[in-house]
Design a protein around this motif. Structure first.
Motif, PDB file in Angstrom:
ATOM      1  N   GLN A  22      -9.147  41.503  35.146  1.00  0.00           N
ATOM      2  CA  GLN A  22      -8.729  41.858  33.785  1.00  0.00           C
ATOM      3  C   GLN A  22      -7.444  42.674  33.772  1.00  0.00           C
ATOM      4  OE1 GLN A  22     -12.415  43.578  32.337  1.00  0.00           O
ATOM      5  NE2 GLN A  22     -12.867  41.713  31.180  1.00  0.00           N
ATOM      6  N   GLU A  64     -12.269  31.657  34.798  1.00  0.00           N
ATOM      7  CA  GLU A  64     -13.373  31.929  33.869  1.00  0.00           C
ATOM      8  C   GLU A  64     -13.154  33.246  33.122  1.00  0.00           C
ATOM      9  OE1 GLU A  64     -17.116  30.941  32.132  1.00  0.00           O
ATOM     10  OE2 GLU A  64     -15.669  29.773  33.267  1.00  0.00           O
ATOM     11  N   ILE A  65     -12.703  34.266  33.818  1.00  0.00           N
ATOM     12  CA  ILE A  65     -12.425  35.556  33.171  1.00  0.00           C
ATOM     13  C   ILE A  65     -11.273  35.408  32.188  1.00  0.00           C
ATOM     14  CG2 ILE A  65     -11.615  37.916  33.575  1.00  0.00           C
ATOM     15  CD1 ILE A  65     -13.220  37.717  36.270  1.00  0.00           C
ATOM     16  N   LYS A  68     -12.576  33.566  29.086  1.00  0.00           N
ATOM     17  CA  LYS A  68     -13.393  34.437  28.236  1.00  0.00           C
ATOM     18  C   LYS A  68     -12.516  35.367  27.413  1.00  0.00           C
ATOM     19  CE  LYS A  68     -17.655  34.110  30.710  1.00  0.00           C
ATOM     20  NZ  LYS A  68     -18.818  34.713  31.253  1.00  0.00           N
ATOM     21  N   GLU A  69     -11.451  35.864  28.008  1.00  0.00           N
ATOM     22  CA  GLU A  69     -10.529  36.724  27.262  1.00  0.00           C
ATOM     23  C   GLU A  69      -9.809  35.914  26.186  1.00  0.00           C
ATOM     24  OE1 GLU A  69      -8.339  40.113  26.044  1.00  0.00           O
ATOM     25  OE2 GLU A  69     -10.289  39.782  26.960  1.00  0.00           O
ATOM     26  N   CYS A  71     -10.992  33.321  24.653  1.00  0.00           N
ATOM     27  CA  CYS A  71     -12.006  33.098  23.606  1.00  0.00           C
ATOM     28  C   CYS A  71     -12.162  34.337  22.738  1.00  0.00           C
ATOM     29  CB  CYS A  71     -13.358  32.755  24.226  1.00  0.00           C
ATOM     30  SG  CYS A  71     -13.436  31.115  24.940  1.00  0.00           S
ATOM     31  N   ARG A  72     -12.193  35.494  23.393  1.00  0.00           N
ATOM     32  CA  ARG A  72     -12.348  36.747  22.648  1.00  0.00           C
ATOM     33  C   ARG A  72     -11.178  36.936  21.680  1.00  0.00           C
ATOM     34  NH1 ARG A  72     -10.418  41.313  22.020  1.00  0.00           N
ATOM     35  NH2 ARG A  72      -8.850  41.124  23.650  1.00  0.00           N
ATOM     36  N   SER A  97     -10.043  22.807  29.033  1.00  0.00           N
ATOM     37  CA  SER A  97     -10.268  24.234  28.919  1.00  0.00           C
ATOM     38  C   SER A  97     -10.140  24.692  27.475  1.00  0.00           C
ATOM     39  CB  SER A  97      -9.260  25.005  29.780  1.00  0.00           C
ATOM     40  OG  SER A  97      -9.467  24.720  31.133  1.00  0.00           O
ATOM     41  N   ASN A 100     -13.165  24.261  25.467  1.00  0.00           N
ATOM     42  CA  ASN A 100     -14.178  25.275  25.744  1.00  0.00           C
ATOM     43  C   ASN A 100     -14.043  26.469  24.803  1.00  0.00           C
ATOM     44  OD1 ASN A 100     -15.321  23.793  27.782  1.00  0.00           O
ATOM     45  ND2 ASN A 100     -14.086  24.763  29.379  1.00  0.00           N
ATOM     46  N   ILE A 101     -12.815  26.779  24.386  1.00  0.00           N
ATOM     47  CA  ILE A 101     -12.609  27.887  23.470  1.00  0.00           C
ATOM     48  C   ILE A 101     -13.313  27.622  22.150  1.00  0.00           C
ATOM     49  CG2 ILE A 101     -10.882  29.098  22.045  1.00  0.00           C
ATOM     50  CD1 ILE A 101      -8.961  28.856  24.400  1.00  0.00           C
ATOM     51  N   ALA A 104     -17.078  28.185  22.477  1.00  0.00           N
ATOM     52  CA  ALA A 104     -17.564  29.523  22.875  1.00  0.00           C
ATOM     53  C   ALA A 104     -17.985  30.346  21.682  1.00  0.00           C
ATOM     54  CB  ALA A 104     -16.492  30.246  23.670  1.00  0.00           C
TER      55      ALA A 104
END
Length: 104
Positions: A22, A64-65, A68-69, A71-72, A97, A100-101, A104
């Motif tokens: 991160q 993956e990290i 996820k960021e 997506c956030r 990819s 995937n957003i 999520a």
């Protein structure tokens, strides 16, 4: 080690690994070798530990990290353009990819 100590140790390792990635989210050149160095491990030791604990390889773990960021950010700022949260063109997220957003 007993099972509780092992689980705690693995949890601490993953927390530290996630935090390390991160801190380098904006660095599109951050890779397995740099990650291993930052974690104080050889690339093969990091691979083995990440694989053992998560079932992922190191590159997928980093991706993956980052996903996820992304997506956030997309959820917290629904009007933001994907290009404003994706890596530079040389490392652009694949269409798969990006799908995937939305899931999520």
């Amino acid at each position: 080690k007993d099972i509780i100590e092992k689980a705690s140790s693995e949890n601490d390792f993953i927390k530290r690994a996630v935090a390390m990635v991160q801190t380098h989210l904006d660095d599109s050149d951050y890779n397995r070798e740099a990650f291993a160095s930052d974690m104080g491990l050889s690339a093969s030791s990091l691979y083995n530990k990440i694989r053992e604990v998560t079932g992922m390889n190191v590159s997928f773990f980093i991706r993956e990290i980052r996903m996820k960021e992304a997506c956030r950010i997309a959820k917290s700022e629904p009007d933001i353009r994907i290009r404003n949260i994706s890596p530079p063109p040389s490392r652009r997220l694949s269409a798969c990819s990006l799908r995937n957003i939305s899931r999520a």
